[in-house]
Every structure is written in C-alpha cells, then in structure tokens.
Design an enzyme around this catalytic site. Sequence first.
Site, short mmCIF file in Angstrom:
data_model
loop_
_atom_site.label_atom_id
_atom_site.label_comp_id
_atom_site.label_asym_id
_atom_site.label_seq_id
_atom_site.Cartn_x
_atom_site.Cartn_y
_atom_site.Cartn_z
CG ASP A 152 38.51 42.86 42.55
OD1 ASP A 152 39.06 41.76 42.80
OD2 ASP A 152 38.81 43.91 43.15
CG ASP B 18 35.85 40.65 44.94
OD1 ASP B 18 35.69 40.36 46.14
OD2 ASP B 18 36.86 40.29 44.29
CD GLU C 268 41.31 43.74 47.76
OE1 GLU C 268 42.24 44.54 48.00
OE2 GLU C 268 41.23 43.11 46.70
CD GLU D 167 45.17 37.20 46.96
OE1 GLU D 167 44.03 37.69 47.04
OE2 GLU D 167 45.83 37.18 45.90
O1 KIV Z 1 39.21 38.74 42.87
C1 KIV Z 1 39.45 37.58 43.19
O2 KIV Z 1 39.45 36.65 42.36
C2 KIV Z 1 39.74 37.30 44.59
C3 KIV Z 1 40.28 35.94 44.91
C4 KIV Z 1 41.68 35.89 44.48
C5 KIV Z 1 40.11 35.61 46.33
O3 KIV Z 1 39.59 38.13 45.42
#
Ligand code: KIV
Length: 275
Positions: free
Chosen positions: A51, A90, A122, A189
């Site tokens: 995302d 995501d 998340e 992260e």
């Molecule tokens: O949205 C994204 O690019 C991510 C990465 C930073 C792991 O979640």
Amino acid sequence: MSSHRQDAVRRLAAPDIAARKGKAPIVCLTAYTAPVAEILDDHCDLLLVGDSVGMVVHGLPNTVGVTLEMMILHGQAVMRGSRKAMVVVDLPFGSYEGSPETAYANAARVMKETGCGAVKVEAGPAVVDNIRYLVERGIPVMGHVGLRPQAVLVDGGFKAKGKGGEERRRIQEEARATTEAGAFAVVVEGVAEGLAREITETIEVPTIGIGASAGCDGQILVTDDMLGLFDWTPKFVRRYADLRGEITRAAAAYAEDVRARRFPGPAEIYFAKAG
Ligand code: KIV
C-alpha cells in the site's frame, strides 16, 4: 510486453516461501505496475503490491488514504507482468481491522480479482483473530509487525520501533501471535538491531526484514526507493541506481531537442511511399 509472460509456469506460493525458513534468503521487492513487475520477476521470490503505492505512485502523504480498488488495480497489473514470483497484495487501512467477516469479504475480493497468492495485513493485537479467520478459510496471510505505516496517525510519524524493553516485548508478542494465527511469513519493519534476529530465532515462519538488519530470513525494499527515484530515502535504504538523475537528464535532453527542433529527426518520422 513479451508474449512468453502468458505461458503457464508454476508460481511460487505461500508453502514455498514458508519452507524457506532458515534457508537461502528470500528476495522481495515492491511492484505496482506490469512492466516493472516483468523486470523484477526474474530476480525476486516475492513481489509485494504494497500500500506504499499510495505514497510512491499516487503522491499521498501516507498509506491511510489507499483504497481496496487501488490495491486491486495494481495487483492485477503486477500479476499480468510477472509469472514466477509469488505476488502478495496489501489489504489497505480500514479493509480488515473491523471484523473477521469484513476482512474475509475484502481479502476474498482481492484474491479473486487479482489472482494473487496472498494478502498482507499489519498485525496489531486487534487483528490476530481476523488473520486466523482468513487462514482457516483458505486465504494465505503475511503479517507485518514493528513499524506499522498504517498506524502513522496514532504514532505521530514513521519512527523506528523496539528501542525500549516494553515495546520490544510487545513486538515480539505480536510476531508470535501472528504466526500462531497461521501467517506464512511476517514482515518486520523498522525495528532496533537485534530485535529482528530475536524474532527470527523465535517464530517458525520466515521473517522478511525492512530496516530490520540482516538477521531476517529475507529482505524487502520499496523498489522506487532503491532505484533512487526520490530525493530523500530512509536510512535503511541502499540505493542501487539513480533513476531520479537519469530521468532528469533524459527529460532535459528531450526538452532541449524539442526546443531546437532536433526532435523528431529523419529516423523518427514516417515517409509517404514513393509513387
Ligand atoms: O507497503 C509496503 O510497501 C510495505 C513494505 C514496506 C513492506 O508494506
């Protein structure tokens, strides 16, 4: 785009990634478009339609404004461009936290409409039950702990996590609970050095680090960051190219040629057939 992309090949899937725990490092990058996915596919085990697309491609200040429709469109493009890497999409802010049923409806829509191999969420304490609900119903889930970009408005910015004892324990617990709920891998992260290694040693599925040291089972970066498209990148990004410089030089050269009537030249125009 070359037609061999349409050939049937077996893509890597969640069990393949899970089986890499403690083995050769898992190579992951973000992708948002078909042509970039095609280039990255030969080099990556996993492409994440993150995302982060909201910030990287659409110019949003954070990921909170990203919609399910945006994720589906970019997920479809990345699936069309790639053939071998596992593609994970995501779930955006607001699409999976409210209830297991909402999470399932939205995740199933992403899976059906893109054909991707898994979704990523998340993984705060409030969503562990939702992860279990998805996995039990056939949806592979990747977790994401530590710095959670979707929590930016609560956190007041993108800050590294796990520098103090209490927060360290909380992140470890989130990684453990996410794994127990059935996630096949966990992104870690922006955590203090050492914590990622501890999590990697503790949980049974691969950890994919971003700003989390080399002590993970794999690594991911935002592709546009590592290609040098932005003036500023976080400390943990290594720039492998200077695309911002290249694009600037190319645009300036093109503008000069157009203004001087040097472009298009004889090689770039069509001529009528003789006679
Ligand atoms: O949205 C994204 O690019 C991510 C990465 C930073 C792991 O979640």
